[in-house]
Design a protein around this motif. Structure first.
Motif: not given
Length: 178
Positions: A130-137, A38-41, A98-110
């Motif tokens: 401190q807050d990013k889940p250990d398993w999340l890319h 599950n991916v979030c852009v 932090v929702s636990g809904a995604f495996d990969l999150v892209i923060l484009d242009e942050i």
């Protein structure tokens, strides 16, 4: 797909003056989606401008896409609005991460937002640690990545321009630039 319990989430930063920062991240979007992740852009700068990658993402059930920015802010006439928008997007992004809904999150242009001082690089780095889940890319793109964000990342790539079509008078082309 490797289970979250067995996965080491990787933080990547794509920065530099050259082309390919977002394009590389979007390649990862489709790679991860292809594996059933599950991916979030979340796009910090691009507004409602339609792109080919966003149109392609609509074909996948496991990609969520949010183009939330005010557009190309280097032409801004309202910096207070740009700061507010960036801060609101950052709060939204933290909730998604932090929702636990995604495996990969892209923060484009942050990285632009940090470079402009709208979001503190230290704040982003602290959140990652401190807050990013250990398993999340997590992938952060944009020029001028903050030193604190670079320090918090596992992989940092600087795109360096050698030559660009724009220098030869070729404007942005559909399918290549957007």
């Amino acid at each position: 797909m490797k289970s979250r319990e067995r996965r080491q989430g990787v933080v990547l930063v794509h920065s530099g003056e050259g082309k390919g920062k977002s394009s590389s991240a979007f390649g990862m979007v489709f790679r991860a989606a292809g594996w059933g992740m599950n991916v979030c852009v979340i796009q910090f700068i691009k507004g409602q401008w339609q792109t080919g990658e966003q149109k392609a993402a609509e074909r996948f059930d496991n990609i969520e896409w949010h183009a939330l920015g005010d557009g190309f802010t280097w032409n801004t006439k309202n910096p207070e609005q740009d700061i507010k928008t960036s801060r609101d997007i950052w709060e939204f992004a933290k909730q998604k991460i932090v929702s636990g809904a995604f495996d990969l999150v892209i923060l484009d242009e942050i990285n632009y937002c940090c470079g402009y001082g709208w979001i503190s690089g230290q704040e982003v780095a602290d959140f990652i640690r401190q807050d990013k889940p250990d398993w999340l890319h997590l992938v952060l793109t944009g020029r001028n990545a903050a030193p604190e964000v670079i320090a918090a990342a596992h992989t940092v790539t600087e795109m360096k321009p050698i030559k660009h079509a724009f220098q030869a008078g070729i404007k942005a082309e559909q399918g290549v630039e957007f």
